[in-house]
Design a protein around this motif. Structure first.
Motif, PDB file in Angstrom:
ATOM      1  N   LEU A 196      -5.809   8.857  -1.911  1.00  0.00           N
ATOM      2  CA  LEU A 196      -6.825   9.805  -2.357  1.00  0.00           C
ATOM      3  C   LEU A 196      -6.179  10.832  -3.275  1.00  0.00           C
ATOM      4  O   LEU A 196      -5.054  11.279  -3.019  1.00  0.00           O
ATOM      5  CB  LEU A 196      -7.447  10.544  -1.169  1.00  0.00           C
ATOM      6  N   ALA A 218       0.688   3.656   1.986  1.00  0.00           N
ATOM      7  CA  ALA A 218       1.006   3.960   3.392  1.00  0.00           C
ATOM      8  C   ALA A 218       2.268   3.228   3.846  1.00  0.00           C
ATOM      9  O   ALA A 218       3.071   3.767   4.611  1.00  0.00           O
ATOM     10  CB  ALA A 218      -0.166   3.599   4.290  1.00  0.00           C
ATOM     11  N   LEU A 274      -9.082  11.570   6.541  1.00  0.00           N
ATOM     12  CA  LEU A 274      -7.727  11.029   6.601  1.00  0.00           C
ATOM     13  C   LEU A 274      -7.487  10.189   7.853  1.00  0.00           C
ATOM     14  O   LEU A 274      -6.368   9.718   8.078  1.00  0.00           O
ATOM     15  CB  LEU A 274      -6.696  12.170   6.538  1.00  0.00           C
ATOM     16  N   ALA A 275      -8.524  10.008   8.668  1.00  0.00           N
ATOM     17  CA  ALA A 275      -8.429   9.242   9.924  1.00  0.00           C
ATOM     18  C   ALA A 275      -7.270   9.734  10.775  1.00  0.00           C
ATOM     19  O   ALA A 275      -6.441   8.963  11.253  1.00  0.00           O
ATOM     20  CB  ALA A 275      -8.293   7.744   9.632  1.00  0.00           C
ATOM     21  N   HIS A 277      -0.279  12.276   4.197  1.00  0.00           N
ATOM     22  CA  HIS A 277      -1.470  11.605   4.738  1.00  0.00           C
ATOM     23  C   HIS A 277      -2.468  11.302   3.623  1.00  0.00           C
ATOM     24  O   HIS A 277      -3.075  10.230   3.599  1.00  0.00           O
ATOM     25  CB  HIS A 277      -2.136  12.459   5.821  1.00  0.00           C
ATOM     26  N   ARG A 278      -2.644  12.251   2.702  1.00  0.00           N
ATOM     27  CA  ARG A 278      -3.568  12.032   1.584  1.00  0.00           C
ATOM     28  C   ARG A 278      -3.071  10.882   0.705  1.00  0.00           C
ATOM     29  O   ARG A 278      -3.839   9.999   0.325  1.00  0.00           O
ATOM     30  CB  ARG A 278      -3.704  13.307   0.748  1.00  0.00           C
ATOM     31  N   LEU A 338     -10.128  14.414  -2.065  1.00  0.00           N
ATOM     32  CA  LEU A 338     -10.083  14.923  -0.694  1.00  0.00           C
ATOM     33  C   LEU A 338     -10.763  16.287  -0.602  1.00  0.00           C
ATOM     34  O   LEU A 338     -11.501  16.554   0.350  1.00  0.00           O
ATOM     35  CB  LEU A 338      -8.643  14.996  -0.188  1.00  0.00           C
ATOM     36  N   SER A 356       0.842  -1.199   0.000  1.00  0.00           N
ATOM     37  CA  SER A 356       0.000   0.000   0.000  1.00  0.00           C
ATOM     38  C   SER A 356       0.876   1.248   0.000  1.00  0.00           C
ATOM     39  O   SER A 356       2.029   1.203   0.453  1.00  0.00           O
ATOM     40  CB  SER A 356      -0.897   0.020   1.241  1.00  0.00           C
ATOM     41  N   ARG A 364      -3.579   7.438   2.059  1.00  0.00           N
ATOM     42  CA  ARG A 364      -4.967   6.976   1.929  1.00  0.00           C
ATOM     43  C   ARG A 364      -5.356   6.744   0.466  1.00  0.00           C
ATOM     44  O   ARG A 364      -6.516   6.440   0.178  1.00  0.00           O
ATOM     45  CB  ARG A 364      -5.926   8.002   2.547  1.00  0.00           C
TER      46      ARG A 364
END
Length: 202
Positions: free
Chosen positions: A68, A50, A107-108, A62-63, A73, A48, A66
């Motif tokens: 995105l 991440a 973005l949790a 962060h985006r 976003l 992933s 995820r």
């Protein structure tokens, strides 16, 4: 996989013309892949985005973690795409309370990660120092704009910071206080953000 294999996979699977030298520069942290490159790289490496980023810090990281796009976003937080891109490029968030809450949800982000990702650590520190040294009530709304939090909880935290600072200053000015005790209030203000996160874990 060797850098040449990764570069080949990026071109064969995603049509990205990337040289092995660029892949090596990514590995060494000398260059950073853009959103499209990161997504493709994750696909080639079967992981992933991440996992490739490690611990994201900025809004962009962060985006990307995820997976995105900036447009996705922006839509989720209720912003015009161009306005969102300007904020991300500057790494300085200027959204309102509702948009900030939506950003944290999309973005949790934990409260602490939200402040870091939006580039507002120093702004939060300045507000907290003012809340501790003056009337804390005046800083509830400005802090809430940076960090969406229930009003009562935020009021309690700011009141505790205010009381903590003034207790140290009262001890400093009391009869028989040593000259060095005046440093206690200053030290408290220097670590005000740390004190805030103790009272507001996250």
């Amino acid at each position: 996989m060797a850098p040449g294999h990764v570069a080949y996979g990026l071109q064969a699977q995603y049509g990205l013309r990337t040289t092995p030298d660029v892949v090596v520069a990514w590995e060494r942290g000398q260059l950073a892949p853009d959103s499209q490159e990161l997504t493709a790289l994750a696909g080639v490496l079967w992981c992933s985005p991440a996992e490739l980023l490690g611990a994201p810090q900025s809004l962009r990281e962060h985006r990307m973690a995820r997976a995105l796009s900036p447009d996705d976003l922006a839509r989720r937080v209720g912003l015009d795409s161009a306005a969102y891109r300007r904020m991300e490029d500057a790494n300085h968030w200027r959204g309102n309370e509702r948009q900030t809450a939506a950003l944290a949800q999309a973005l949790a982000l934990s409260p602490r990660d939200l402040v870091t990702a939006t580039g507002r650590n120093e702004e939060l520190a300045d507000l907290l120092r003012s809340a501790a040294t003056t009337r804390w009530q005046a800083y509830v709304r400005p802090v809430a704009k940076i960090l969406p939090m229930p009003k009562r909880r935020l009021e309690g935290i700011l009141q505790q910071l205010h009381a903590g600072y003034h207790a140290r200053m009262a001890a400093t000015s009391s009869w028989g206080a040593s000259a060095s005790s005046g440093e206690s209030g200053k030290e408290f203000l220097d670590r005000i953000v740390h004190e805030f996160w103790i009272l507001a874990p996250g």
